[in-house]
Design an enzyme around this catalytic site. Structure first.
Site, PDB file in Angstrom:
ATOM      1  N   GLU A   1      49.452  38.383  34.610  1.00  0.00           N
ATOM      2  CA  GLU A   1      50.666  39.117  34.176  1.00  0.00           C
ATOM      3  C   GLU A   1      50.361  40.610  33.988  1.00  0.00           C
ATOM      4  O   GLU A   1      50.833  41.249  33.048  1.00  0.00           O
ATOM      5  CB  GLU A   1      51.288  38.467  32.945  1.00  0.00           C
ATOM      6  CG  GLU A   1      51.683  37.033  33.282  1.00  0.00           C
ATOM      7  CD  GLU A   1      52.855  36.482  32.519  1.00  0.00           C
ATOM      8  OE1 GLU A   1      53.541  37.239  31.811  1.00  0.00           O
ATOM      9  OE2 GLU A   1      53.086  35.270  32.660  1.00  0.00           O
ATOM     10  N   GLY A   2      49.593  41.145  34.925  1.00  0.00           N
ATOM     11  CA  GLY A   2      49.133  42.525  34.865  1.00  0.00           C
ATOM     12  C   GLY A   2      47.811  42.572  34.136  1.00  0.00           C
ATOM     13  O   GLY A   2      47.736  42.208  32.954  1.00  0.00           O
TER      14      GLY A   2
ATOM     15  N   LEU B   1      28.778  29.819  15.828  1.00  0.00           N
ATOM     16  CA  LEU B   1      28.286  28.440  15.923  1.00  0.00           C
ATOM     17  C   LEU B   1      26.860  28.367  16.473  1.00  0.00           C
ATOM     18  O   LEU B   1      26.297  27.263  16.615  1.00  0.00           O
ATOM     19  CB  LEU B   1      29.222  27.585  16.789  1.00  0.00           C
ATOM     20  CG  LEU B   1      30.351  26.869  16.023  1.00  0.00           C
ATOM     21  CD1 LEU B   1      31.375  27.844  15.469  1.00  0.00           C
ATOM     22  CD2 LEU B   1      31.050  25.848  16.913  1.00  0.00           C
TER      23      LEU B   1
ATOM     24  N   TRP C   1      48.137  32.435  43.736  1.00  0.00           N
ATOM     25  CA  TRP C   1      47.981  32.413  42.280  1.00  0.00           C
ATOM     26  C   TRP C   1      49.216  31.891  41.566  1.00  0.00           C
ATOM     27  O   TRP C   1      49.614  32.443  40.542  1.00  0.00           O
ATOM     28  CB  TRP C   1      47.669  33.812  41.730  1.00  0.00           C
ATOM     29  CG  TRP C   1      46.503  34.497  42.316  1.00  0.00           C
ATOM     30  CD1 TRP C   1      46.521  35.618  43.078  1.00  0.00           C
ATOM     31  CD2 TRP C   1      45.126  34.132  42.168  1.00  0.00           C
ATOM     32  NE1 TRP C   1      45.239  35.981  43.421  1.00  0.00           N
ATOM     33  CE2 TRP C   1      44.374  35.073  42.874  1.00  0.00           C
ATOM     34  CE3 TRP C   1      44.463  33.079  41.504  1.00  0.00           C
ATOM     35  CZ2 TRP C   1      42.985  35.009  42.957  1.00  0.00           C
ATOM     36  CZ3 TRP C   1      43.080  33.019  41.575  1.00  0.00           C
ATOM     37  CH2 TRP C   1      42.367  33.984  42.293  1.00  0.00           C
TER      38      TRP C   1
ATOM     39  N   GLU D   1      50.277  37.900  45.734  1.00  0.00           N
ATOM     40  CA  GLU D   1      49.701  37.414  46.998  1.00  0.00           C
ATOM     41  C   GLU D   1      48.213  37.737  46.991  1.00  0.00           C
ATOM     42  O   GLU D   1      47.740  38.498  46.145  1.00  0.00           O
ATOM     43  CB  GLU D   1      50.400  38.080  48.193  1.00  0.00           C
ATOM     44  CG  GLU D   1      51.870  37.691  48.272  1.00  0.00           C
ATOM     45  CD  GLU D   1      52.580  38.282  49.483  1.00  0.00           C
ATOM     46  OE1 GLU D   1      51.913  38.929  50.321  1.00  0.00           O
ATOM     47  OE2 GLU D   1      53.799  38.064  49.577  1.00  0.00           O
TER      48      GLU D   1
HETATM   49  C1  LIG Z   1      44.818  31.576  36.506  1.00  0.00           C
HETATM   50  C2  LIG Z   1      45.755  32.575  37.121  1.00  0.00           C
HETATM   51  C3  LIG Z   1      47.133  32.320  37.086  1.00  0.00           C
HETATM   52  C4  LIG Z   1      48.010  33.219  37.676  1.00  0.00           C
HETATM   53  N1  LIG Z   1      49.361  32.931  37.678  1.00  0.00           N
HETATM   54  C5  LIG Z   1      50.215  33.730  38.380  1.00  0.00           C
HETATM   55  C6  LIG Z   1      51.580  33.362  38.540  1.00  0.00           C
HETATM   56  O1  LIG Z   1      52.054  32.348  38.007  1.00  0.00           O
HETATM   57  N2  LIG Z   1      52.371  34.149  39.306  1.00  0.00           N
HETATM   58  C7  LIG Z   1      51.912  35.283  39.914  1.00  0.00           C
HETATM   59  O2  LIG Z   1      52.698  35.951  40.590  1.00  0.00           O
HETATM   60  N3  LIG Z   1      50.614  35.675  39.776  1.00  0.00           N
HETATM   61  C8  LIG Z   1      49.762  34.916  39.019  1.00  0.00           C
HETATM   62  N4  LIG Z   1      48.434  35.287  38.901  1.00  0.00           N
HETATM   63  C9  LIG Z   1      47.956  36.476  39.594  1.00  0.00           C
HETATM   64  C10 LIG Z   1      47.580  37.611  38.646  1.00  0.00           C
HETATM   65  O3  LIG Z   1      48.733  38.162  38.085  1.00  0.00           O
HETATM   66  C11 LIG Z   1      46.742  38.610  39.447  1.00  0.00           C
HETATM   67  O4  LIG Z   1      45.479  37.994  39.668  1.00  0.00           O
HETATM   68  C12 LIG Z   1      46.574  39.916  38.706  1.00  0.00           C
HETATM   69  O5  LIG Z   1      47.795  40.614  38.673  1.00  0.00           O
HETATM   70  C13 LIG Z   1      45.498  40.809  39.345  1.00  0.00           C
HETATM   71  O6  LIG Z   1      45.660  40.902  40.712  1.00  0.00           O
HETATM   72  P1  LIG Z   1      44.381  40.695  41.690  1.00  0.00           P
HETATM   73  O7  LIG Z   1      43.745  39.421  41.273  1.00  0.00           O
HETATM   74  O8  LIG Z   1      44.863  40.842  43.069  1.00  0.00           O
HETATM   75  O9  LIG Z   1      43.402  41.875  41.300  1.00  0.00           O
HETATM   76  P2  LIG Z   1      43.424  43.345  41.927  1.00  0.00           P
HETATM   77  O10 LIG Z   1      44.798  43.884  41.897  1.00  0.00           O
HETATM   78  O11 LIG Z   1      42.703  43.318  43.234  1.00  0.00           O
HETATM   79  O12 LIG Z   1      42.519  44.131  40.885  1.00  0.00           O
HETATM   80  C14 LIG Z   1      41.103  44.072  40.877  1.00  0.00           C
HETATM   81  C15 LIG Z   1      40.590  44.950  39.741  1.00  0.00           C
HETATM   82  O13 LIG Z   1      41.000  46.313  39.953  1.00  0.00           O
HETATM   83  C16 LIG Z   1      41.711  46.782  38.821  1.00  0.00           C
HETATM   84  N5  LIG Z   1      42.784  47.682  39.270  1.00  0.00           N
HETATM   85  C17 LIG Z   1      43.664  47.481  40.278  1.00  0.00           C
HETATM   86  N6  LIG Z   1      44.524  48.506  40.381  1.00  0.00           N
HETATM   87  C18 LIG Z   1      44.162  49.389  39.400  1.00  0.00           C
HETATM   88  C19 LIG Z   1      44.673  50.661  38.969  1.00  0.00           C
HETATM   89  N7  LIG Z   1      45.754  51.227  39.540  1.00  0.00           N
HETATM   90  N8  LIG Z   1      44.051  51.270  37.948  1.00  0.00           N
HETATM   91  C20 LIG Z   1      42.972  50.694  37.347  1.00  0.00           C
HETATM   92  N9  LIG Z   1      42.456  49.509  37.694  1.00  0.00           N
HETATM   93  C21 LIG Z   1      43.059  48.869  38.706  1.00  0.00           C
HETATM   94  C22 LIG Z   1      42.271  45.528  38.160  1.00  0.00           C
HETATM   95  O14 LIG Z   1      42.552  45.743  36.789  1.00  0.00           O
HETATM   96  C23 LIG Z   1      41.144  44.540  38.378  1.00  0.00           C
HETATM   97  O15 LIG Z   1      40.174  44.706  37.394  1.00  0.00           O
HETATM   98  C24 LIG Z   1      47.522  34.419  38.279  1.00  0.00           C
HETATM   99  C25 LIG Z   1      46.147  34.678  38.272  1.00  0.00           C
HETATM  100  C26 LIG Z   1      45.272  33.768  37.711  1.00  0.00           C
HETATM  101  C27 LIG Z   1      43.803  34.061  37.761  1.00  0.00           C
END
Ligand SMILES: Cc1cc2nc3c(=O)[nH]c(=O)nc-3n(C[C@H](O)[C@H](O)[C@H](O)COP(=O)(O)OP(=O)(O)OC[C@H]3O[C@@H](n4cnc5c(N)ncnc54)[C@H](O)[C@@H]3O)c2cc1C
Length: 382
Positions: free
Chosen positions: A364-365, A339, A158, A129
């Protein structure tokens, strides 16, 4: 492509060869235009389904292809190397079937699984979400009891294949008890109240639609809940262990494609009177790229072989996802460097590969989360 693949059976070798032929004939000629147009190639998934790629790693008696992950991932590498959006799409579909195939009752599998694996329908996996990505237990979408069934409300984010999928494996909150709060549902795309938002405008993987999903009191029959109430996070994490191997394989394919382009270019391009590959400084860069691709493939297939033998593989899957997607980012960036100015233009595919690689370090994490998974495994080891 790698010089030689080691496959466990001749059938496996034939399947990977079929994937390579399909990638060469059907994917490579279309990828540049479709990605430029952000056009999702839905009909190619029907073709891949007909060829058996959408149900490949599931048992034959459930309607799958009965292939080990070691074979499935090498086929996926060929597909993803030619077109990352399609490789990711196959991996996401396979993951979206996992909860039903693994946690579904015999009646649920009997009723729905064969259709999901047959290749005509396409799935999506809706866990994240807007405010719950790395921490899915912070999700707010709710499934409240309504007679024998449920009503789903809230907003998912997402969703790969949002608006294109025929079914959604949706995770929603059934209680506020953090440990056992989330449940898993198999929801049809035409369920009333389920509305995909317009696709996100992304820097890469543009041929793969990513949308939010509005859930407005969506009725879901009780028989469509997969697993027990409160088992949703356990189901999602198990699905992600396998899904990460798919993403690692696509990342290896993308890295291999970038390496292939870079080597071909470096053999042709001349500076100071000789091909640039004969300048040791550049040959070392290419050598490091080749080493990174081979290492990424090695850890990915090692994890797959553990899975195929029924051994624990969660830590290895996290390592594979981390190593392979970091390798893809580094190798594609270096391919642009090889390139020179041409690498920075859209006349050559390496800039697209670089943009596609970036998201693999995120979904996927994120790779930070992979490190927390690996760290947790290390903390538990005897
Ligand atoms: C193109 C695309 C396709 C996707 N497809 C799917 C899908 O099919 N299904 C689905 O469910 N999701 C999907 N996602 C979602 C995706 O899995 C999430 O974007 C991802 O898990 C990160 O969550 P967030 O974007 O909320 O980042 P956040 O959780 O807000 O993280 C922001 C930053 O903080 C870091 N961070 C957060 N917590 C910690 C911690 N405990 N320790 C260290 N660093 C931390 C993260 O690594 C990141 O760098 C998709 C995303 C994209 C961009």
């Amino acid at each position: 492509m790698p010089a030689e693949r080691l496959l466990p059976t001749s059938e496996g070798a034939d399947i990977v060869a079929l994937a390579r032929d399909f990638a060469t004939a059907e994917l490579a000629p279309r990828v540049a235009q479709a990605e430029a147009d952000a056009a999702f190639p839905r009909e190619l998934f029907r073709e891949l389904g007909r060829l058996g790629f959408l149900g490949m790693p599931y048992p034959e008696d459930q309607g799958g292809g009965g292939q080990p992950y070691e074979v499935y991932l090498q086929a996926l590498e060929e597909i993803g190397g030619a077109w990352a959006s399609v490789g990711v799409g196959v991996s996401v579909h396979v993951m979206s079937c996992f909860p039903l195939a693994t946690w579904g009752t015999a009646e649920q599998r009997e009723r729905w699984l064969a259709e999901l694996l047959a290749g005509d329908v396409l799935g999506a996996f809706s866990l994240s979400e807007a405010d719950a990505g790395s921490d899915p237990q912070a999700m707010r979408a709710r499934a409240r009891r309504d007679g024998d069934g449920y009503r789903l409300s809230g907003a998912k984010a997402w969703v790969t294949h949002g608006g294109a999928a025929d079914f959604y494996t949706v995770f929603a909150r059934t209680s506020d008890d953090r440990a056992k709060s989330i449940s898993c549902f198999l929801v049809e795309a035409d369920a009333p109240g389920l509305t995909p938002e317009p696709p996100e405008r992304k820097m890469g993987l543009t041929g793969s639609p990513t949308t939010s999903l509005l859930l407005d009191d969506v009725p879901v029959a009780g028989e469509r809940r997969i697993g027990e109430e409160g088992e949703g996070i356990a189901i999602a994490l198990r699905a992600l262990d396998s899904g990460r191997l798919g993403i690692a394989a696509v990342a290896v394919g993308v890295a291999q494609a970038a390496l292939d382009h870079a080597v071909a270019y470096a053999r042709e391009r001349k500076t100071f009177g000789k091909p640039i590959i004969d300048h040791q400084g550049l040959a070392f860069l290419l050598a490091d790229m080749a080493a990174a691709v081979a290492s990424a493939r090695g850890v990915t297939l090692d994890a797959a072989r553990r899975r195929d033998r029924g051994l624990p593989f969660g830590q290895q899957a996290a390592i594979a996802k981390l190593v392979a997607t970091d390798a893809a980012m580094q190798v594609t960036t270096d391919a642009v460097q090889v390139l020179g100015g041409y690498g920075y233009t859209k006349e050559f595919p390496v800039e697209r590969l670089m943009r596609d690689a970036k998201v693999m370090q995120i979904f996927e994490g994120t790779n930070q989360i992979q490190r927390t998974v690996i760290g947790r495994h290390l903390a538990r080891q005897g």
